[in-house]
Design an enzyme around this catalytic site. Structure first.
Site, PDB file in Angstrom:
ATOM      1  N   ASP A  10     -13.847  65.273  71.458  1.00 55.86           N
ATOM      2  CA  ASP A  10     -12.829  65.709  72.427  1.00 55.86           C
ATOM      3  C   ASP A  10     -13.397  65.459  73.817  1.00 55.86           C
ATOM      4  OD1 ASP A  10     -10.555  66.954  73.587  1.00 55.86           O
ATOM      5  OD2 ASP A  10     -11.612  68.859  73.720  1.00 55.86           O
ATOM      6  N   SER A  11     -12.521  65.534  74.813  1.00 56.48           N
ATOM      7  CA  SER A  11     -12.978  65.412  76.194  1.00 56.48           C
ATOM      8  C   SER A  11     -13.877  66.585  76.571  1.00 56.48           C
ATOM      9  CB  SER A  11     -11.769  65.390  77.124  1.00 56.48           C
ATOM     10  OG  SER A  11     -11.060  66.606  76.991  1.00 56.48           O
ATOM     11  N   TYR A  42      -9.761  64.366  80.644  1.00 59.23           N
ATOM     12  CA  TYR A  42      -9.291  62.998  80.404  1.00 59.23           C
ATOM     13  C   TYR A  42      -7.847  62.832  80.943  1.00 59.23           C
ATOM     14  CZ  TYR A  42     -12.906  61.714  76.855  1.00 59.23           C
ATOM     15  OH  TYR A  42     -14.061  61.400  76.178  1.00 59.23           O
ATOM     16  N   GLY A  43      -7.156  63.952  81.044  1.00 62.09           N
ATOM     17  CA  GLY A  43      -5.714  63.922  81.322  1.00 62.09           C
ATOM     18  C   GLY A  43      -5.313  63.215  82.601  1.00 62.09           C
ATOM     19  N   CYS A  73      -8.275  65.372  70.405  1.00 63.48           N
ATOM     20  CA  CYS A  73      -7.817  65.378  71.793  1.00 63.48           C
ATOM     21  C   CYS A  73      -6.456  64.675  71.822  1.00 63.48           C
ATOM     22  CB  CYS A  73      -8.836  64.609  72.639  1.00 63.48           C
ATOM     23  SG  CYS A  73      -8.371  64.393  74.358  1.00 63.48           S
ATOM     24  N   THR A  75      -4.776  63.756  74.380  1.00 64.33           N
ATOM     25  CA  THR A  75      -4.752  62.707  75.400  1.00 64.33           C
ATOM     26  C   THR A  75      -5.374  61.426  74.845  1.00 64.33           C
ATOM     27  OG1 THR A  75      -5.100  64.492  76.975  1.00 64.33           O
ATOM     28  CG2 THR A  75      -5.289  62.257  77.824  1.00 64.33           C
ATOM     29  N   CYS A 183      -2.392  70.318  73.754  1.00 66.63           N
ATOM     30  CA  CYS A 183      -3.754  70.006  74.193  1.00 66.63           C
ATOM     31  C   CYS A 183      -4.688  70.918  73.406  1.00 66.63           C
ATOM     32  CB  CYS A 183      -3.882  70.278  75.694  1.00 66.63           C
ATOM     33  SG  CYS A 183      -5.579  70.214  76.318  1.00 66.63           S
ATOM     34  N   THR A 184      -5.786  70.362  72.909  1.00 62.47           N
ATOM     35  CA  THR A 184      -6.635  71.155  72.012  1.00 62.47           C
ATOM     36  C   THR A 184      -7.415  72.251  72.745  1.00 62.47           C
ATOM     37  OG1 THR A 184      -8.384  69.466  72.163  1.00 62.47           O
ATOM     38  CG2 THR A 184      -6.857  69.305  70.314  1.00 62.47           C
ATOM     39  N   HIS A 185      -7.409  72.230  74.060  1.00 61.34           N
ATOM     40  CA  HIS A 185      -8.023  73.340  74.792  1.00 61.34           C
ATOM     41  C   HIS A 185      -7.112  74.583  74.791  1.00 61.34           C
ATOM     42  CE1 HIS A 185     -10.723  70.255  76.384  1.00 61.34           C
ATOM     43  NE2 HIS A 185     -11.429  71.169  77.024  1.00 61.34           N
TER      44      HIS A 185
HETATM   45  N1  DGL Z   1      -8.413  68.573  74.720  1.00 60.89           N
HETATM   46  C1  DGL Z   1      -7.781  67.503  75.444  1.00 60.89           C
HETATM   47  C2  DGL Z   1      -6.377  67.260  74.884  1.00 60.89           C
HETATM   48  O1  DGL Z   1      -6.096  67.678  73.782  1.00 60.89           O
HETATM   49  C3  DGL Z   1      -7.859  67.774  76.894  1.00 60.89           C
HETATM   50  C4  DGL Z   1      -7.550  66.573  77.690  1.00 60.89           C
HETATM   51  C5  DGL Z   1      -8.195  66.515  79.011  1.00 60.89           C
HETATM   52  O2  DGL Z   1      -9.424  66.465  79.052  1.00 60.89           O
HETATM   53  O3  DGL Z   1      -7.457  66.464  79.993  1.00 60.89           O
HETATM   54  O4  DGL Z   1      -5.543  66.622  75.483  1.00 60.89           O
END
Ligand code: DGL
Length: 259
Positions: A10-11, A42-43, A73, A75, A183-185
Site C-alpha cells: 500500500d502507499s 499516492y492519491g 490500495c 489508488t 481507500c484502505t486507510h
Molecule cells: N490506501 C490508499 C488507497 O486505498 C491511499 C492512497 C493514497 O496514498 O493517497 O487509495
C-alpha cells in the site's frame, strides 16, 4: 500447495486493514507487507508516478519470493493493476470501492463515496460507476488530508473529526443510506464515522471481499499453505515504523526498509 508468502503493498499503513481481513480468513498464510509511507499519499500523484511506484513495490515483493500480490490500495489498483497484470507472471489481487453492493441495496437511491482524487478520477472507477449507478445519485468526495493524518497516527484527532464532518455533510443532505469507503486507510475511521453518521447509514468497505478473492485465487492456483504452523507475517516500512507498529497493536514484527 505453497508456503511462500503472500505479498501485500500500500502507499502506507492503510493496507493493514486488508492484511487484517486476509489474516483472519487465512490464518496459516505467511505474508510480507510493504508500507510505502515515504511516498504517501499516492492519491495526488500522476498516473505515471503511481505506476512507477507500483512496479517498485511489486518487484521487491517478487524478489522476496511472494506467490501472489495484493495491491492493498484503491489508488494503485485503479491506476496501475492492468499494467502490473500485463507485465508480471504472478496472480495479482486488487481493491476497488464497493459500489456494486451499495448500488444494489440502497433504498434512498443515494450513495456517498469517499476516496482519493486518484481513485475518483480513474478510468476503472468511472467504468464501475457507469455500470451500477443508473438512476442513483452518487455523491463523490475526495478525502483530502485524511491519508496524511492516518499516516501521522492521528486517526482519532479533532482535526480528523472536523475533516470527516465536512466531507459527510453534502452526503447527508443528499439523503445517502450507504457510505462506500474507497481507500484502505479509511476503515480505521469507522469508529469515528459511526459517531457522526445517523444510524440508518451503512458503511461498506472492500476488505472482506479482497480476502475472499485472495483465498479463491490461491485455491485456483493450488497455492494455499496447508501447514498449520504459526505463520510469519513481516511488515516493512520506509517511513515511521512506530505508527505502523501501533496500528498493528504490536502483534507483528515491523522493520524499517529503504525501498
Ligand atoms: N490506501 C490508499 C488507497 O486505498 C491511499 C492512497 C493514497 O496514498 O493517497 O487509495
Amino acid at each position: 500447495m505453497s508456503n511462500k508468502p503472500i505479498g501485500i503493498f500500500d502507499s502506507g499503513i492503510g493496507g493493514t486493514s486488508i492484511f487484517n481481513e486476509i489474516h483472519a480468513l487465512l490464518p496459516h498464510e505467511n505474508s510480507i507487507y510493504l508500507a510505502d509511507s515515504k511516498n504517501a499519499p499516492y492519491g495526488y500523484k500522476s498516473k505515471d508516478e503511481v505506476i512507477a511506484l507500483s512496479i517498485k513495490n511489486t518487484e521487491l515483493l517478487l524478489e522476496k519470493n511472494c506467490k501472489l500480490i495484493v495491491v492493498a490500495c484503491n489508488t494503485a489498483t485503479t491506476i496501475a493493476i492492468s499494467y502490473l497484470r500485463e507485465t508480471y507472471d504472478v496472480p495479482l489481487i486488487g481493491i476497488e470501492p464497493a459500489i456494486k453492493p451499495a448500488a444494489l441495496n440502497t433504498q434512498t437511491k443515494a450513495i456517498g463515496i469517499l476516496a482519493t482524487k486518484g481513485t475518483l478520477s480513474s478510468e476503472l472507477f468511472h467504468k464501475t460507476t457507469d455500470l451500477y449507478s443508473n438512476g442513483l445519485k452518487l455523491i463523490e468526495q475526495v478525502g483530502e488530508g485524511i491519508v496524511p493524518l492516518v499516516e501521522a497516527g492521528q486517526t482519532n484527532s479533532d482535526e480528523m473529526k472536523a475533516l470527516l464532518e465536512t466531507y459527510i455533510q453534502p452526503m447527508l443532505k443528499a439523503n445517502i443510506d450507504y457510505l462506500v469507503l474507497g481507500c484502505t486507510h479509511y476503515p480505521y475511521l469507522i469508529p469515528m464515522l459511526l459517531q457522526l453518521l445517523p444510524n440508518h447509514v451503512k458503511i461498506i468497505d472492500s476488505g472482506l471481499a479482497v480476502a475472499k478473492q485472495t483465498k479463491s485465487v490461491l485455491e485456483q492456483h493450488n497455492l494455499l499453505n496447508d501447514t498449520t504452523r504459526t505463520p510469519q507475517n513481516n511488515f516493512f516500512s520506509n517511513g515511521n515504523v512506530n505508527v505502523l507498529k501501533t496500528i498493528l497493536d504490536a502483534k507483528f514484527p515491523v522493520s524499517y526498509l529503504d525501498f
